[in-house]
Design a protein around this motif. Structure first.
Motif, mmCIF file in Angstrom:
data_model
loop_
_atom_site.group_PDB
_atom_site.id
_atom_site.type_symbol
_atom_site.label_atom_id
_atom_site.label_comp_id
_atom_site.label_asym_id
_atom_site.label_seq_id
_atom_site.Cartn_x
_atom_site.Cartn_y
_atom_site.Cartn_z
ATOM 1 N N TYR A 1 4.445 0.623 7.301
ATOM 2 C CA TYR A 1 5.221 1.711 7.692
ATOM 3 C C TYR A 1 6.082 2.262 6.434
ATOM 4 O O TYR A 1 6.782 1.676 5.857
ATOM 5 C CB TYR A 1 6.180 1.187 8.709
ATOM 6 N N CYS A 2 6.150 3.517 6.506
ATOM 7 C CA CYS A 2 7.061 4.405 5.323
ATOM 8 C C CYS A 2 8.317 4.825 6.069
ATOM 9 O O CYS A 2 7.968 5.824 7.036
ATOM 10 C CB CYS A 2 5.902 5.446 4.791
ATOM 11 N N GLY B 1 8.328 8.184 8.106
ATOM 12 C CA GLY B 1 8.242 7.925 9.654
ATOM 13 C C GLY B 1 6.870 7.697 9.992
ATOM 14 O O GLY B 1 6.504 8.106 11.283
ATOM 15 N N THR B 2 5.840 7.312 8.993
ATOM 16 C CA THR B 2 4.380 7.305 9.672
ATOM 17 C C THR B 2 3.974 5.842 9.251
ATOM 18 O O THR B 2 4.528 4.925 8.549
ATOM 19 C CB THR B 2 3.585 8.167 8.798
ATOM 20 N N VAL B 3 2.764 5.327 9.924
ATOM 21 C CA VAL B 3 2.209 4.028 9.717
ATOM 22 C C VAL B 3 0.835 4.427 8.793
ATOM 23 O O VAL B 3 0.166 5.366 9.290
ATOM 24 C CB VAL B 3 1.942 3.507 10.961
ATOM 25 N N GLN C 1 9.743 3.069 -0.094
ATOM 26 C CA GLN C 1 10.541 3.001 1.398
ATOM 27 C C GLN C 1 9.307 2.272 2.224
ATOM 28 O O GLN C 1 9.419 2.495 3.513
ATOM 29 C CB GLN C 1 10.696 4.336 1.713
ATOM 30 N N VAL C 2 8.170 1.700 1.652
ATOM 31 C CA VAL C 2 7.057 1.109 2.487
ATOM 32 C C VAL C 2 7.472 -0.410 2.786
ATOM 33 O O VAL C 2 7.749 -1.312 1.692
ATOM 34 C CB VAL C 2 5.941 1.221 1.710
ATOM 35 N N ARG C 3 7.088 -0.725 4.174
ATOM 36 C CA ARG C 3 7.489 -2.239 4.441
ATOM 37 C C ARG C 3 6.319 -2.500 5.543
ATOM 38 O O ARG C 3 5.716 -1.665 6.055
ATOM 39 C CB ARG C 3 8.662 -2.350 5.062
ATOM 40 N N SER C 4 5.907 -3.783 5.355
ATOM 41 C CA SER C 4 4.911 -4.166 6.570
ATOM 42 C C SER C 4 5.463 -3.997 7.765
ATOM 43 O O SER C 4 6.535 -4.064 8.180
ATOM 44 C CB SER C 4 4.476 -5.603 6.104
ATOM 45 N N GLN D 1 0.833 -1.300 -0.081
ATOM 46 C CA GLN D 1 -0.082 0.093 0.107
ATOM 47 C C GLN D 1 0.968 1.249 -0.147
ATOM 48 O O GLN D 1 1.907 1.454 0.977
ATOM 49 C CB GLN D 1 -0.821 -0.014 1.140
ATOM 50 N N PRO D 2 0.700 2.208 -0.890
ATOM 51 C CA PRO D 2 1.482 3.383 -0.904
ATOM 52 C C PRO D 2 1.326 4.157 0.187
ATOM 53 O O PRO D 2 0.170 4.231 0.870
ATOM 54 C CB PRO D 2 0.974 4.234 -2.153
ATOM 55 N N CYS D 3 2.233 5.032 0.676
ATOM 56 C CA CYS D 3 2.219 5.755 1.793
ATOM 57 C C CYS D 3 1.159 7.174 1.350
ATOM 58 O O CYS D 3 1.232 7.694 0.304
ATOM 59 C CB CYS D 3 3.566 6.636 2.238
#
Length: 209
Positions: free
Chosen positions: A167-168, A172-174, A25-28, A15-17
């Motif tokens: 998490y991006c 630095g957000t979820v 830079q997005v990971r579960s 899912q894109p930030c």
């Protein structure tokens, strides 16, 4: 069902930030969390002295993304240690006292100095008091563990929601994937923790850990 209540987890889809609209830079959240928990080998300062041991190192990010409180030591550990120590003291003083009484009873009549001064006598109150203290401490430790288990009884429900998050690292957000009644929103780490922990029924601990 509220916007952040747990629901069946679908197959993970990147899912894109919501803030930067990117995915590089997005990971579960579970992947980031487990990556931040590592075990290291601690060796003695002097070579050849003692044996090595392992301890867990948790990064600040992993701690912030944890689905439940990460306690430095199990609940009731101190009380358990003190209880075992008191029990050991009780056994030692009991057997030492029994040996002393037997020794004094077997002392010849002419050895009055030892008998008169009761040099090896141990008051019965010492092992009795130690046993009472040991029982009280062990019961307290068991009560603390039971209370902690009850407090986190909803952890499975919290982890069901937690496993859906992303998490991006750039922002630095979820964020959670879109769902009926829930638009993708960039959440700060404290906001994310409160949502997940509240789902598990222990949101009141969010500011403590």
């Amino acid at each position: 069902m509220g916007p952040y209540q747990a629901a069946p987890v679908p197959p993970p889809t990147l899912q894109p930030c919501p803030r930067c609209r990117l995915t590089d830079q997005v990971r579960s959240v579970p992947a980031v969390y487990h990556t931040g928990r590592t075990r290291v080998i601690v060796r003695p300062s002097q070579q050849g002295a003692g044996s090595h041991r392992t301890r867990e190192v948790v990064s600040d990010l992993a701690r912030a993304l944890a689905p439940a409180p990460i306690r430095e030591q199990p609940p009731g550990r101190v009380a358990t240690g003190l209880g075992v120590t008191a029990l050991a003291i009780a056994f030692f003083t009991f057997f030492a006292g029994a040996f002393a009484r037997q020794f004094n009873d077997d002392t010849p009549a002419f050895a009055t100095p030892v008998r008169d001064h009761q040099a090896f006598e141990i008051p019965v109150a010492i092992p009795v008091t130690a046993v009472i203290a040991a029982v009280a401490l062990l019961v307290t430790a068991a009560a603390l563990r039971a209370a902690a288990d009850r407090e986190l009884s909803g952890r499975a429900r919290a982890e069901q929601l937690w496993a859906q998050a992303w998490y991006c690292a750039r922002c630095g957000t979820v964020h959670f994937p879109p769902a009926p009644g829930r638009a993708p929103t960039a959440l700060s780490l404290p906001e994310f923790r409160r949502i997940v922990w509240t789902t598990g029924g222990y949101g009141h601990l969010a500011d403590r850990y």
